[in-house]
Every structure is written in structure tokens, then in C-alpha cells.
Design an enzyme around this catalytic site. Sequence first.
Site, PDB file in Angstrom:
ATOM      1  N   LYS A  10       0.827  -1.199   0.000  1.00 57.63           N
ATOM      2  CA  LYS A  10       0.000   0.000   0.000  1.00 57.63           C
ATOM      3  C   LYS A  10       0.870   1.261   0.000  1.00 57.63           C
ATOM      4  O   LYS A  10       2.078   1.187   0.236  1.00 57.63           O
ATOM      5  CB  LYS A  10      -0.933  -0.032   1.204  1.00 57.63           C
ATOM      6  CG  LYS A  10      -1.927  -1.195   1.149  1.00 57.63           C
ATOM      7  CD  LYS A  10      -2.782  -1.215   2.398  1.00 57.63           C
ATOM      8  CE  LYS A  10      -3.765  -2.369   2.380  1.00 57.63           C
ATOM      9  NZ  LYS A  10      -4.574  -2.393   3.608  1.00 57.63           N
ATOM     10  N   PHE A  63     -16.047   3.139   5.853  1.00 58.72           N
ATOM     11  CA  PHE A  63     -14.672   3.565   5.584  1.00 58.72           C
ATOM     12  C   PHE A  63     -14.294   3.518   4.107  1.00 58.72           C
ATOM     13  O   PHE A  63     -13.162   3.833   3.741  1.00 58.72           O
ATOM     14  CB  PHE A  63     -13.684   2.700   6.382  1.00 58.72           C
ATOM     15  CG  PHE A  63     -13.813   1.222   6.109  1.00 58.72           C
ATOM     16  CD1 PHE A  63     -13.190   0.639   5.015  1.00 58.72           C
ATOM     17  CD2 PHE A  63     -14.554   0.414   6.958  1.00 58.72           C
ATOM     18  CE1 PHE A  63     -13.308  -0.718   4.763  1.00 58.72           C
ATOM     19  CE2 PHE A  63     -14.676  -0.952   6.722  1.00 58.72           C
ATOM     20  CZ  PHE A  63     -14.044  -1.513   5.615  1.00 58.72           C
ATOM     21  N   THR A 108      -4.845  -8.776   9.661  1.00 56.79           N
ATOM     22  CA  THR A 108      -5.224  -7.439   9.204  1.00 56.79           C
ATOM     23  C   THR A 108      -4.860  -6.393  10.252  1.00 56.79           C
ATOM     24  O   THR A 108      -4.331  -5.335   9.929  1.00 56.79           O
ATOM     25  CB  THR A 108      -6.731  -7.383   8.900  1.00 56.79           C
ATOM     26  OG1 THR A 108      -7.025  -8.356   7.891  1.00 56.79           O
ATOM     27  CG2 THR A 108      -7.143  -6.009   8.409  1.00 56.79           C
ATOM     28  N   ARG A 148       3.283  -7.621   8.659  1.00 54.54           N
ATOM     29  CA  ARG A 148       2.560  -6.670   9.516  1.00 54.54           C
ATOM     30  C   ARG A 148       3.079  -6.697  10.949  1.00 54.54           C
ATOM     31  O   ARG A 148       3.114  -5.672  11.620  1.00 54.54           O
ATOM     32  CB  ARG A 148       1.063  -6.958   9.472  1.00 54.54           C
ATOM     33  CG  ARG A 148       0.455  -6.607   8.127  1.00 54.54           C
ATOM     34  CD  ARG A 148      -1.041  -6.844   8.106  1.00 54.54           C
ATOM     35  NE  ARG A 148      -1.607  -6.516   6.810  1.00 54.54           N
ATOM     36  CZ  ARG A 148      -2.510  -7.253   6.190  1.00 54.54           C
ATOM     37  NH1 ARG A 148      -2.963  -8.365   6.741  1.00 54.54           N
ATOM     38  NH2 ARG A 148      -2.976  -6.880   5.017  1.00 54.54           N
ATOM     39  N   ASN A 181      -1.717  -0.586   7.370  1.00 55.32           N
ATOM     40  CA  ASN A 181      -1.059  -1.874   7.607  1.00 55.32           C
ATOM     41  C   ASN A 181      -0.196  -2.327   6.432  1.00 55.32           C
ATOM     42  O   ASN A 181       0.096  -3.489   6.279  1.00 55.32           O
ATOM     43  CB  ASN A 181      -2.076  -2.940   8.019  1.00 55.32           C
ATOM     44  CG  ASN A 181      -3.121  -3.226   6.965  1.00 55.32           C
ATOM     45  OD1 ASN A 181      -3.012  -2.781   5.823  1.00 55.32           O
ATOM     46  ND2 ASN A 181      -4.134  -3.979   7.333  1.00 55.32           N
ATOM     47  N   HIS A 241      -1.734  -5.476   1.252  1.00 56.08           N
ATOM     48  CA  HIS A 241      -3.013  -6.155   1.019  1.00 56.08           C
ATOM     49  C   HIS A 241      -2.713  -7.542   0.483  1.00 56.08           C
ATOM     50  O   HIS A 241      -1.828  -7.713  -0.349  1.00 56.08           O
ATOM     51  CB  HIS A 241      -3.852  -5.402  -0.023  1.00 56.08           C
ATOM     52  CG  HIS A 241      -5.009  -6.217  -0.510  1.00 56.08           C
ATOM     53  ND1 HIS A 241      -6.202  -6.269   0.164  1.00 56.08           N
ATOM     54  CD2 HIS A 241      -5.128  -7.063  -1.569  1.00 56.08           C
ATOM     55  CE1 HIS A 241      -7.014  -7.102  -0.476  1.00 56.08           C
ATOM     56  NE2 HIS A 241      -6.392  -7.592  -1.524  1.00 56.08           N
TER      57      HIS A 241
END
Length: 128
Positions: A9, A39, A70, A81, A91, A94
Site C-alpha cells: 500500500k 470507511f 489485518t 505486519r 497496515n 493487502h
Amino acid sequence: MEQTFVAIKPDGVQRGLCGEVMKFIQPMKHYLDLKDMPFYAGLCKYMSSGPVFAMVWEGEGIVKMMLGETNPADSKPGSIRGDFCINIGRNIIHGSDTVENAKMEVGLWFKPEEFVAYAEKAKAWVYE
């Protein structure tokens, strides 16, 4: 052998973590299944805020283990993560949650002719 779609990300790219993640060896369409979530607008804005490093990983049941949960707080050390994230909203990575979603997500980001057939000889020594 399973395949999954993986994207680092914008926060991961901006923090220069692409290389670190690699050691582990159309945002609106991608998250369309979340369009009714509160969101969603913020997620689309975030995913459009900078470059995304997209790839397809292949392995036997290892993708979730490598990515972590997640929520980074629930992720084990040694996962992407668990090692690099501190906030669920940022985080850094994906990963497809199912084989079916992986096929759909890979199709959104890549054309079949963009894949290269590569037969790694070591697989026969690692996987039964």
C-alpha cells in the site's frame, strides 16, 4: 499451488519498505465489495494517494502467515505486519483473503500475457 494477489500500500511504498517486504518472499474496482462500508471513501482516497507496488505470490498455504493479521496488533513477529506495522488503517500490505478473490484481484491488476512461466527446480525438493 495457490496464487494470491499482493499489493504494498502507499504507506509501505512511501516508507521505502518494498525491498524489506520482498525479502519475505484501479483501487475503486479492487475494493468494490466494501462499497457499503463506512470507511470505503477513505480507503479509496488512501489507495489513490500514491504508488502501489502490485505482485502475485505463489506458495502452499503460506501467504496469510507471511502477511500477518489485518490488525498488526494481532500479527506475530516474523510476519510483514508484525514487523513493520503499528496501525490497522495503515497496515502497508493487502493480500487476497480467498483463492476465489485472488483470481478476481489478479485479473483486475494483471493481463495473462504479463505472466512469465518459470519452473523453479527447487520446488520438487521443498514440496511433496
